[in-house]
Motif scaffolding. Structure first.
Motif, PDB file in Angstrom:
ATOM      1  N   GLY A  52      15.723 -67.492 -74.323  1.00  0.00           N
ATOM      2  CA  GLY A  52      16.478 -67.257 -73.100  1.00  0.00           C
ATOM      3  C   GLY A  52      15.629 -66.814 -71.932  1.00  0.00           C
ATOM      4  O   GLY A  52      16.108 -66.733 -70.802  1.00  0.00           O
ATOM      5  N   ASN A  54      11.918 -67.311 -69.576  1.00  0.00           N
ATOM      6  CA  ASN A  54      11.031 -68.429 -69.242  1.00  0.00           C
ATOM      7  C   ASN A  54       9.697 -68.255 -69.952  1.00  0.00           C
ATOM      8  O   ASN A  54       9.370 -67.166 -70.432  1.00  0.00           O
ATOM      9  CB  ASN A  54      10.857 -68.570 -67.725  1.00  0.00           C
ATOM     10  CG  ASN A  54      10.212 -67.347 -67.095  1.00  0.00           C
ATOM     11  OD1 ASN A  54       9.152 -66.901 -67.540  1.00  0.00           O
ATOM     12  ND2 ASN A  54      10.838 -66.798 -66.064  1.00  0.00           N
ATOM     13  N   ASP A  78      20.900 -80.080 -69.668  1.00  0.00           N
ATOM     14  CA  ASP A  78      21.695 -79.030 -69.036  1.00  0.00           C
ATOM     15  C   ASP A  78      20.982 -77.684 -68.983  1.00  0.00           C
ATOM     16  O   ASP A  78      21.583 -76.690 -68.582  1.00  0.00           O
ATOM     17  CB  ASP A  78      23.032 -78.872 -69.782  1.00  0.00           C
ATOM     18  CG  ASP A  78      23.850 -80.151 -69.745  1.00  0.00           C
ATOM     19  OD1 ASP A  78      23.728 -80.879 -68.754  1.00  0.00           O
ATOM     20  OD2 ASP A  78      24.598 -80.411 -70.704  1.00  0.00           O
ATOM     21  N   GLN A  79      19.720 -77.614 -69.398  1.00  0.00           N
ATOM     22  CA  GLN A  79      18.979 -76.353 -69.402  1.00  0.00           C
ATOM     23  C   GLN A  79      17.818 -76.429 -68.403  1.00  0.00           C
ATOM     24  O   GLN A  79      17.237 -77.494 -68.194  1.00  0.00           O
ATOM     25  CB  GLN A  79      18.429 -76.045 -70.797  1.00  0.00           C
ATOM     26  CG  GLN A  79      19.494 -75.836 -71.864  1.00  0.00           C
ATOM     27  CD  GLN A  79      20.259 -74.539 -71.660  1.00  0.00           C
ATOM     28  OE1 GLN A  79      19.818 -73.652 -70.937  1.00  0.00           O
ATOM     29  NE2 GLN A  79      21.419 -74.433 -72.290  1.00  0.00           N
ATOM     30  N   LEU A  83      12.434 -72.982 -70.006  1.00  0.00           N
ATOM     31  CA  LEU A  83      13.225 -71.969 -70.708  1.00  0.00           C
ATOM     32  C   LEU A  83      12.909 -72.008 -72.202  1.00  0.00           C
ATOM     33  O   LEU A  83      12.850 -73.082 -72.804  1.00  0.00           O
ATOM     34  CB  LEU A  83      14.715 -72.228 -70.492  1.00  0.00           C
ATOM     35  CG  LEU A  83      15.674 -71.199 -71.097  1.00  0.00           C
ATOM     36  CD1 LEU A  83      15.646 -69.916 -70.293  1.00  0.00           C
ATOM     37  CD2 LEU A  83      17.102 -71.751 -71.150  1.00  0.00           C
ATOM     38  N   ILE A  85      13.993 -71.976 -75.705  1.00  0.00           N
ATOM     39  CA  ILE A  85      15.276 -72.233 -76.343  1.00  0.00           C
ATOM     40  C   ILE A  85      15.257 -71.921 -77.840  1.00  0.00           C
ATOM     41  O   ILE A  85      16.302 -71.913 -78.485  1.00  0.00           O
ATOM     42  CB  ILE A  85      15.720 -73.699 -76.129  1.00  0.00           C
ATOM     43  CG1 ILE A  85      14.678 -74.662 -76.688  1.00  0.00           C
ATOM     44  CG2 ILE A  85      15.953 -73.978 -74.657  1.00  0.00           C
ATOM     45  CD1 ILE A  85      15.090 -76.113 -76.622  1.00  0.00           C
ATOM     46  N   ASN A 106      12.084 -75.908 -73.020  1.00  0.00           N
ATOM     47  CA  ASN A 106      12.710 -77.097 -72.454  1.00  0.00           C
ATOM     48  C   ASN A 106      11.766 -77.708 -71.416  1.00  0.00           C
ATOM     49  O   ASN A 106      11.336 -77.040 -70.479  1.00  0.00           O
ATOM     50  CB  ASN A 106      14.044 -76.730 -71.792  1.00  0.00           C
ATOM     51  CG  ASN A 106      14.799 -77.962 -71.335  1.00  0.00           C
ATOM     52  OD1 ASN A 106      14.804 -78.980 -72.010  1.00  0.00           O
ATOM     53  ND2 ASN A 106      15.445 -77.878 -70.186  1.00  0.00           N
TER      54      ASN A 106
END
Length: 262
Positions: A52, A54, A78-79, A83, A85, A106
């Motif tokens: 969650g 960076n 969509d992310q 980031l 994940i 991502n």
């Protein structure tokens, strides 16, 4: 046998036995504490929560704690890019110093995929196919056809796509589906005298489509031009056509109203 039993009762045997026992205990003691020292038993730290955040924040945390890291990447549309994940080990896992933490972030660049064959397949089947290629279903519209919920056409960005076309993974694909009413017939509306906008509204209500638009003579105001001819035309021999049939029209300048003099 009696000599052996006699030997077991001698002081020499007892001394050798005690020496062997102490030697074994000493070896075990040394091995135990050496292993504790080598593995730094009880020394370590808990993995921080990196999912969650960076990648810059995650790297800063890990390096400040003396942990190593390796980074892999996937693409999720969509992310936000960069980031974290996923992480391995999970947060709050107790690990040794200098342990490698594996991060999945991502990426900003979507990989490309080749568009699969979806024509004339059911909507449910196409949903599964597109999902397997990392594509998503966008808008669905219906078109007159004998088949119900069967894909007649696939569109990306308003343009038709074919098998093998290269698209970014995560793209949304619009689908044109059959409505299952292709054999039904509707009355032909009379469009003569109507403007283009009025004709479109009438055709939509009749579940027909606008065909080609042609012009007759000089048109100075297309918005007020009226239809002077349509095909198919309503006649005594033709009153109905199949749902979705295109109707071609010809527009001409609307005649001006005559001036009346009292």
């Amino acid at each position: 046998m009696s000599k052996f039993l006699s030997y077991l009762k001698t002081k020499s045997f007892r001394n050798n036995l005690l020496a062997a026992i102490f030697t074994a205990l000493a070896i075990l003691f040394i091995a135990f504490f050496s292993l504790r020292y080598y593995t730094k038993h009880g020394q370590g730290l808990y993995v921080p929560t990196l999912k969650g955040t960076n990648i810059e924040q995650a790297v800063s945390k890990l390096t400040s704690m003396g942990l190593r890291y390796e980074v892999d990447s996937v693409y999720i549309m969509d992310q936000p890019p960069g980031l974290v994940i996923d992480q391995d080990p999970e947060a709050n896992t107790f690990v040794k110093d200098n342990r490698t933490i594996y991060l999945t972030i991502n990426t900003s660049q979507a990989p490309n995929v080749n568009f699969p064959d979806v024509e004339f397949k059911s909507l449910r089947e196409v949903e599964s196919i597109l999902s397997g290629f990392g594509l998503k279903i966008g808008d669905t519209t219906y078109k007159a056809d004998v088949s119900r919920d069967v894909v007649l056409e696939a569109l990306f960005g308003g343009r038709a796509v074919s098998v093998g076309d290269v698209l970014p993974k995560g793209s949304r694909i619009d689908l044109v589906l059959g409505d299952g009413r292709g054999n039904e017939e509707v009355d032909i509306p009379n469009l003569v005298g109507l403007t283009v906008d009025e004709a479109r509204f009438s055709l939509k209500g009749s579940m027909l489509s606008m065909g080609t638009i042609s012009y007759e003579g000089t048109i100075t105001d297309t918005a007020n031009a009226v239809i002077v001819l349509q095909t198919p035309i309503l006649s005594d021999t033709l009153t109905k056509v199949k749902i979705g049939t295109p109707v071609n029209i010809i527009l001409a300048e609307k005649p001006s109203e005559p001036d009346f003099i009292d």
